[in-house]
Scaffold this motif. Structure first.
Motif, mmCIF file in Angstrom:
data_model
loop_
_atom_site.group_PDB
_atom_site.id
_atom_site.type_symbol
_atom_site.label_atom_id
_atom_site.label_comp_id
_atom_site.label_asym_id
_atom_site.label_seq_id
_atom_site.Cartn_x
_atom_site.Cartn_y
_atom_site.Cartn_z
ATOM 1 N N VAL A 46 0.830 -1.206 0.000
ATOM 2 C CA VAL A 46 0.000 0.000 0.000
ATOM 3 C C VAL A 46 0.864 1.256 0.000
ATOM 4 O O VAL A 46 0.535 2.258 -0.654
ATOM 5 C CB VAL A 46 -0.973 -0.017 1.207
ATOM 6 N N LYS A 47 1.976 1.216 0.681
ATOM 7 C CA LYS A 47 2.871 2.383 0.715
ATOM 8 C C LYS A 47 3.442 2.702 -0.667
ATOM 9 O O LYS A 47 3.899 3.826 -0.911
ATOM 10 C CB LYS A 47 4.013 2.142 1.703
ATOM 11 N N ALA A 48 3.403 1.733 -1.566
ATOM 12 C CA ALA A 48 3.958 1.942 -2.910
ATOM 13 C C ALA A 48 2.992 2.651 -3.848
ATOM 14 O O ALA A 48 3.371 3.041 -4.959
ATOM 15 C CB ALA A 48 4.367 0.596 -3.511
ATOM 16 N N TYR A 49 1.733 2.838 -3.430
ATOM 17 C CA TYR A 49 0.785 3.553 -4.285
ATOM 18 C C TYR A 49 1.235 5.002 -4.452
ATOM 19 O O TYR A 49 1.810 5.609 -3.544
ATOM 20 C CB TYR A 49 -0.616 3.532 -3.675
ATOM 21 N N LYS A 50 0.915 5.559 -5.634
ATOM 22 C CA LYS A 50 1.189 6.975 -5.873
ATOM 23 C C LYS A 50 -0.137 7.713 -5.944
ATOM 24 O O LYS A 50 -0.916 7.528 -6.882
ATOM 25 C CB LYS A 50 1.960 7.185 -7.172
ATOM 26 N N LEU A 51 -0.399 8.543 -4.937
ATOM 27 C CA LEU A 51 -1.601 9.361 -4.910
ATOM 28 C C LEU A 51 -1.371 10.602 -5.748
ATOM 29 O O LEU A 51 -0.397 11.338 -5.541
ATOM 30 C CB LEU A 51 -1.938 9.752 -3.465
ATOM 31 N N GLY A 52 -2.266 10.838 -6.718
ATOM 32 C CA GLY A 52 -2.062 12.009 -7.562
ATOM 33 C C GLY A 52 -3.261 12.318 -8.421
ATOM 34 O O GLY A 52 -4.319 11.667 -8.322
ATOM 35 N N ARG A 53 -3.106 13.304 -9.266
ATOM 36 C CA ARG A 53 -4.157 13.694 -10.195
ATOM 37 C C ARG A 53 -4.478 12.517 -11.119
ATOM 38 O O ARG A 53 -3.575 11.825 -11.607
ATOM 39 C CB ARG A 53 -3.712 14.894 -11.031
#
Length: 463
Positions: free
Chosen positions: A289-296
């Motif tokens: 989960v820490k590897a997800y990239k939150l973004g537009r």
């Protein structure tokens, strides 16, 4: 209230779509066209209906890139995944087209001297489809294509968050040559939606959405004696047995929990892990989960987009904060996802442990990028906890022992049961739920039964 529908994009809060709500005159004209068109459409040979629906799918898929970009801006799915919605619609539509001939074939009864006996599947009339924003094409197509194949006309009311989806359906049907009035859409305010359900020309309602929304549909339809199909979401569980393939279980359940930012009615929201695997499962899940990239959502590198609106994000934050105050452990630091901020639609993913069923996060639909993991000591404990829910849409067991998994599945109160997978809808299988996940069925050959009525023919041929 406002006479206009305004869609704010979760990407940046900008006004992305503005449409006028349908007027009383437009609603009346739409109903009249639908009722008139259906009378001729039901007499159209099934082969022609199938060919036309196939052309509609061709026309829709041809605009895949445009549709994906619109979807990204309307409801926030990352652009790298948005085209998958078009693929999902195509898979479901083509299956239903291929299944129609057999599913709608008259049932011939055993020969009886002097008589001919058979049962046909008759179209209902005008089907009203009310579709949600989270999977706006794949949920709507579940009802639209089989309804039209069965000889019904359809009026679609799509979510105010995804109004362009209704328009793209209409354009694809027009390109395919569907007769006028067989498929139409309306942008409707809530009161007009209820009024349409109560109109005598509506013969069936297919609704996908929240439990309160389903209650509204049932109240509006009360006393009309029409069919109402309700798909109302879930709080879907997964159980990882002691003999599970750990790596596969982690990868599959995390994807099932966080795809579409957790905004899936059949997404995994609670995971029960056997104590012998629990620590390793949590460690690997948190790392993933820490590897997800939150973004537009329009950034091709983004793997986790915003949730649909800021108010939804704040609801999810509140649920998590309440659980942590009650003793849950949050494993993700929101500071690692800088876009996360109160009042924003951008929300860091979260993994919770030390949870129990006294917490809302384990019993109330979250519909966001949060998963809670609870340790269990046996199949019996896991089964009891999985069934301890007001919902029952899907449930999953991860195990190498298929027979043991099936034995658990037979006791689960759920509409769909998975072994070693989750968060997937196979169009050949009935899509249905129990308890507050709704009632009725779409897809598979069984789905056609809910969009038709049986008519028996009893002919005395010898006098």
């Amino acid at each position: 209230m406002s006479k206009q529908l305004k869609t704010l994009s979760p990407i940046d809060g900008s006004e992305y779509v503005v449409r006028d709500y349908a007027t009383t005159a437009q609603i009346e004209a739409t109903l009249a066209r639908a009722a008139a068109a259906q009378k001729a459409w039901k007499r159209t040979p099934l082969e022609e209906r199938m060919a036309l629906c196939s052309r509609m799918v061709d026309a829709f898929v041809a605009r895949k890139d445009e549709i994906a970009l619109e979807l990204c801006w309307q409801m926030g799915r990352p652009i790298r995944y948005a085209a998958g919605e078009v693929g999902g619609l195509e898979e479901r539509a083509r299956y239903m087209i291929s299944a129609a001939a057999e599913a709608l074939q008259p049932i011939q009864l055993p020969e009886k001297t002097g008589f001919s006996r058979y049962i046909t599947r008759e179209a209902l009339g005008v089907v009203f489809v009310i579709a949600p924003w989270n999977f706006p094409y794949m949920t709507a197509v579940n009802a639209i294509i089989p309804a039209i194949l069965a000889g019904n006309s359809v009026i679609l009311k799509h979510s105010a968050q995804t109004p362009l989806c209704a328009e793209r359906f209409a354009e694809a049907f027009a390109a395919a040559g569907l007769p006028e009035g067989v498929f139409q859409y309306l942008h409707l305010a809530h009161g007009d939606t209820q009024g349409l359900i109560q109109d005598e020309r509506i013969s069936h309602v297919c609704f996908t959405g929240s439990v309160p929304g389903g209650e509204m549909v049932e109240r509006a339809a009360a006393g009309r004696f029409i069919g109402v199909g309700l798909e109302l979401g879930g709080k879907d569980p997964a159980y990882v047995r002691a003999d599970a393939d750990l790596d596969h279980a982690v990868e599959t359940t995390v994807d099932g929990a966080f795809f579409n930012s957790g905004q899936s009615c059949c997404g995994i929201e609670r995971i029960y892990v056997h104590e012998s695997l629990y620590e390793r499962f949590v460690e690997q899940a948190v790392a993933l989960v820490k590897a997800y990239k939150l973004g537009r959502s329009d950034d091709p590198d983004t793997t986790l987009g915003p949730v649909v609106r800021a108010s939804a994000a704040d609801f999810i934050r509140g649920q998590v904060s309440e659980a942590v105050a009650a003793g849950a452990v949050a494993h993700i630091d929101a500071a690692d996802f800088p876009l996360d901020a109160p009042g924003s639609a951008y929300l860091a993913p979260q993994v919770l442990t030390n949870v129990n069923h006294g917490m809302r996060v384990m019993t109330e639909e979250t519909f966001g990028p949060v998963v809670a993991i609870q340790k269990v000591s046996s199949d019996e404990e896991a089964l009891a906890l999985m069934n301890d829910s007001e919902f029952g849409l899907t449930a999953s067991v991860f195990t190498r022992d298929i027979d043991a998994g099936v034995a658990i599945g037979e006791q689960l109160e759920t509409g769909t049961f998975f072994i070693n997978r989750c968060d997937y809808l196979d169009p050949a299988l009935a899509w249905t739920g129990v308890k507050n996940s709704g009632r009725g069925c779409t897809l598979s050959s069984v789905g056609f039964e809910h969009l038709t009525r049986p008519k028996s023919f009893h002919l005395k041929t010898e006098i």
